[in-house]
Design a protein around this motif. Structure first.
Motif, short mmCIF file in Angstrom:
data_model
loop_
_atom_site.label_atom_id
_atom_site.label_comp_id
_atom_site.label_asym_id
_atom_site.label_seq_id
_atom_site.Cartn_x
_atom_site.Cartn_y
_atom_site.Cartn_z
N TYR A 96 0.85 -1.19 0.00
CA TYR A 96 0.00 0.00 0.00
C TYR A 96 0.88 1.24 0.00
CZ TYR A 96 -3.70 -3.16 1.71
OH TYR A 96 -4.60 -4.20 1.86
N ALA A 97 0.38 2.29 -0.57
CA ALA A 97 1.03 3.60 -0.49
C ALA A 97 0.00 4.61 -0.04
CB ALA A 97 1.62 4.00 -1.85
N ASN A 98 0.30 5.32 1.07
CA ASN A 98 -0.57 6.37 1.59
C ASN A 98 -1.91 5.84 2.07
OD1 ASN A 98 1.43 8.32 0.69
ND2 ASN A 98 0.65 7.92 -1.36
N ILE A 99 -1.93 4.56 2.49
CA ILE A 99 -3.11 3.95 3.09
C ILE A 99 -2.65 3.22 4.36
CG2 ILE A 99 -4.99 2.27 2.83
CD1 ILE A 99 -4.85 2.69 -0.16
N PRO A 100 -3.25 3.50 5.51
CA PRO A 100 -2.82 2.84 6.75
C PRO A 100 -3.35 1.42 6.84
CG PRO A 100 -4.66 4.30 7.18
CD PRO A 100 -4.31 4.50 5.74
N CYS A 101 -2.79 0.52 6.03
CA CYS A 101 -3.23 -0.87 6.03
C CYS A 101 -2.06 -1.75 5.61
CB CYS A 101 -4.39 -1.06 5.05
SG CYS A 101 -5.09 -2.73 5.06
#
Length: 214
Positions: A103-108
């Motif tokens: 992921y990029a720029n997603i808190p997962c």
């Protein structure tokens, strides 16, 4: 209060792959997708289906090209390389089980997340921008959720003092007092206590303060 949040957070992206490709070629087999358009789990399901179909076409084309290369090969060593390549490609099929490998720029970090909840997170990122990023960076991952963010995010103000002034005004602290009374009130100390006991805040990239309830 600042009426809009800073939406400067970089575009949320997901790297989608499949386990059959991963098992043969490693984690580099897949594609990055911008997902700032996603609003529902169904959107992600459609993206997954599209990805899988594209990968099937890609590998089918690679297999055909490898067969052609095999037929043109002039030495046994070349043929051996292409023959192994054909076997590897055949091992990729059937391409069915997907995974979100990065992921990029997603808190997962979940390889197979709940798609509906992930879509909600993406919507929150797009709607609240940097404020959501601040929340995630200052919250225990075990406690963080979209619902918790919505409960705790109060808004963005020009400064901590600006928030405290508005808070006091909403409480009507000086409503029935002579104007001179406010001149003796220690606003700075009150602001410090307010941000220590009831709320917390952090500066955005534009210098404003994103404020959250404790």
């Amino acid at each position: 209060m600042t009426t809009t949040t800073d939406a400067s957070l970089a575009t949320p992206r997901i790297f989608i792959g499949t386990w059959s490709e991963y098992n043969v070629f490693g984690g580099g087999a897949g594609c990055w997708y911008d997902v700032n358009w996603v609003t529902t789990g169904s959107d992600l399901e459609s993206l997954i289906d599209e990805h899988i179909e594209n990968r099937k076409r890609t590998w089918a084309e690679r297999y055909r090209n490898t067969v052609k290369a095999f037929r043109r090969a002039e030495t046994e060593d070349e043929k051996k390389i292409h023959r192994q390549r054909m076997e590897d490609i055949k091992s990729v099929f059937p391409i069915e089980e997907y995974a979100f490998f990065d992921y990029a720029n997603i808190p997962c970090t979940d390889e197979n997340p709940d798609l509906a909840k992930l879509a909600e997170t993406i919507v929150a990122i797009e709607e609240h921008g940097e404020a959501y990023e601040i929340y995630m960076s200052d919250t225990n991952p075990m406690d963080a959720s979209l619902e918790d963010f919505q409960d705790k995010f109060l808004g963005i103000w020009d400064s901590r003092r600006a928030y405290a002034d508005e808070y006091l005004e909403e409480l009507g602290v000086f409503e029935n007092c002579e104007e001179i009374v406010a001149t003796y009130f220690d606003f700075e100390t009150y602001t410090e206590h307010l941000f220590r006991d009831e709320v917390w805040g952090e500066r955005t990239s534009t210098g404003d303060i994103a404020v959250f309830a404790r």
